[in-house]
Design a protein around this motif. Structure first.
Motif, PDB file in Angstrom:
ATOM      1  N   ALA A  18       0.831  -1.208   0.000  1.00 56.37           N
ATOM      2  CA  ALA A  18       0.000   0.000   0.000  1.00 56.37           C
ATOM      3  C   ALA A  18       0.863   1.253   0.000  1.00 56.37           C
ATOM      4  O   ALA A  18       0.565   2.220  -0.718  1.00 56.37           O
ATOM      5  N   LEU A  19       1.925   1.253   0.779  1.00 56.55           N
ATOM      6  CA  LEU A  19       2.800   2.417   0.833  1.00 56.55           C
ATOM      7  C   LEU A  19       3.520   2.635  -0.489  1.00 56.55           C
ATOM      8  O   LEU A  19       3.629   3.767  -0.970  1.00 56.55           O
ATOM      9  N   SER A  20       3.971   1.563  -1.117  1.00 63.11           N
ATOM     10  CA  SER A  20       4.662   1.723  -2.404  1.00 63.11           C
ATOM     11  C   SER A  20       3.704   2.215  -3.479  1.00 63.11           C
ATOM     12  O   SER A  20       4.082   3.023  -4.322  1.00 63.11           O
ATOM     13  N   ARG A  21       2.461   1.747  -3.447  1.00 63.35           N
ATOM     14  CA  ARG A  21       1.473   2.256  -4.415  1.00 63.35           C
ATOM     15  C   ARG A  21       1.183   3.730  -4.169  1.00 63.35           C
ATOM     16  O   ARG A  21       1.044   4.503  -5.114  1.00 63.35           O
ATOM     17  N   LEU A  22       1.088   4.108  -2.913  1.00 62.81           N
ATOM     18  CA  LEU A  22       0.839   5.513  -2.587  1.00 62.81           C
ATOM     19  C   LEU A  22       2.005   6.386  -3.029  1.00 62.81           C
ATOM     20  O   LEU A  22       1.806   7.453  -3.614  1.00 62.81           O
ATOM     21  N   LEU A  23       3.220   5.946  -2.774  1.00 66.08           N
ATOM     22  CA  LEU A  23       4.390   6.729  -3.160  1.00 66.08           C
ATOM     23  C   LEU A  23       4.526   6.840  -4.675  1.00 66.08           C
ATOM     24  O   LEU A  23       5.079   7.810  -5.181  1.00 66.08           O
ATOM     25  N   MET A  24       4.041   5.855  -5.392  1.00 67.02           N
ATOM     26  CA  MET A  24       4.051   5.928  -6.855  1.00 67.02           C
ATOM     27  C   MET A  24       2.908   6.805  -7.368  1.00 67.02           C
ATOM     28  O   MET A  24       3.043   7.486  -8.377  1.00 67.02           O
ATOM     29  N   ALA A  25       1.785   6.780  -6.676  1.00 63.66           N
ATOM     30  CA  ALA A  25       0.606   7.487  -7.157  1.00 63.66           C
ATOM     31  C   ALA A  25       0.683   8.997  -6.929  1.00 63.66           C
ATOM     32  O   ALA A  25       0.181   9.765  -7.754  1.00 63.66           O
ATOM     33  N   LEU A  26       1.282   9.428  -5.848  1.00 62.22           N
ATOM     34  CA  LEU A  26       1.293  10.863  -5.525  1.00 62.22           C
ATOM     35  C   LEU A  26       1.929  11.722  -6.614  1.00 62.22           C
ATOM     36  O   LEU A  26       1.340  12.729  -7.015  1.00 62.22           O
ATOM     37  N   PRO A  27       3.107  11.360  -7.150  1.00 63.81           N
ATOM     38  CA  PRO A  27       3.649  12.182  -8.242  1.00 63.81           C
ATOM     39  C   PRO A  27       2.792  12.135  -9.507  1.00 63.81           C
ATOM     40  O   PRO A  27       2.653  13.144 -10.200  1.00 63.81           O
ATOM     41  N   LEU A  28       2.179  10.985  -9.787  1.00 64.47           N
ATOM     42  CA  LEU A  28       1.314  10.891 -10.966  1.00 64.47           C
ATOM     43  C   LEU A  28       0.082  11.777 -10.815  1.00 64.47           C
ATOM     44  O   LEU A  28      -0.326  12.451 -11.761  1.00 64.47           O
ATOM     45  N   TYR A  29      -0.518  11.756  -9.628  1.00 65.47           N
ATOM     46  CA  TYR A  29      -1.673  12.622  -9.391  1.00 65.47           C
ATOM     47  C   TYR A  29      -1.281  14.096  -9.454  1.00 65.47           C
ATOM     48  O   TYR A  29      -2.035  14.919  -9.970  1.00 65.47           O
TER      49      TYR A  29
END
Length: 71
Positions: A18-29
């Motif tokens: 979950a943390l790795s997905r969040l860290l990947m998603a924040l810059p994309l968002y």
């Protein structure tokens, strides 16, 4: 897209995933919102683009809270 990148970095544990997905998603968002603001600011006034971009996450949260759950 976020899921594909995070799956490559997968380590044991749901918290880590979950943390790795969040860290990947924040810059994309952030890029997505910046692009949306830029497109809107070219088409309308910048204050309208800013208001719309600020309200987009709220709209997404409301949509997620009230969408029908699939079985």
């Amino acid at each position: 897209m976020t899921h594909l990148v995070a799956d490559r970095l997968k380590q044991p544990g749901r918290d880590t995933l979950a943390l790795s997905r969040l860290l990947m998603a924040l810059p994309l968002y952030a890029l997505w919102y910046a692009l949306a603001w830029w497109c809107l600011a070219r088409w309308t006034q910048p204050w309208i683009a800013t208001l719309w971009t600020v309200l987009m996450p709220l709209g997404g949260a409301v949509r997620a809270a009230f969408r029908p759950h699939r079985a």
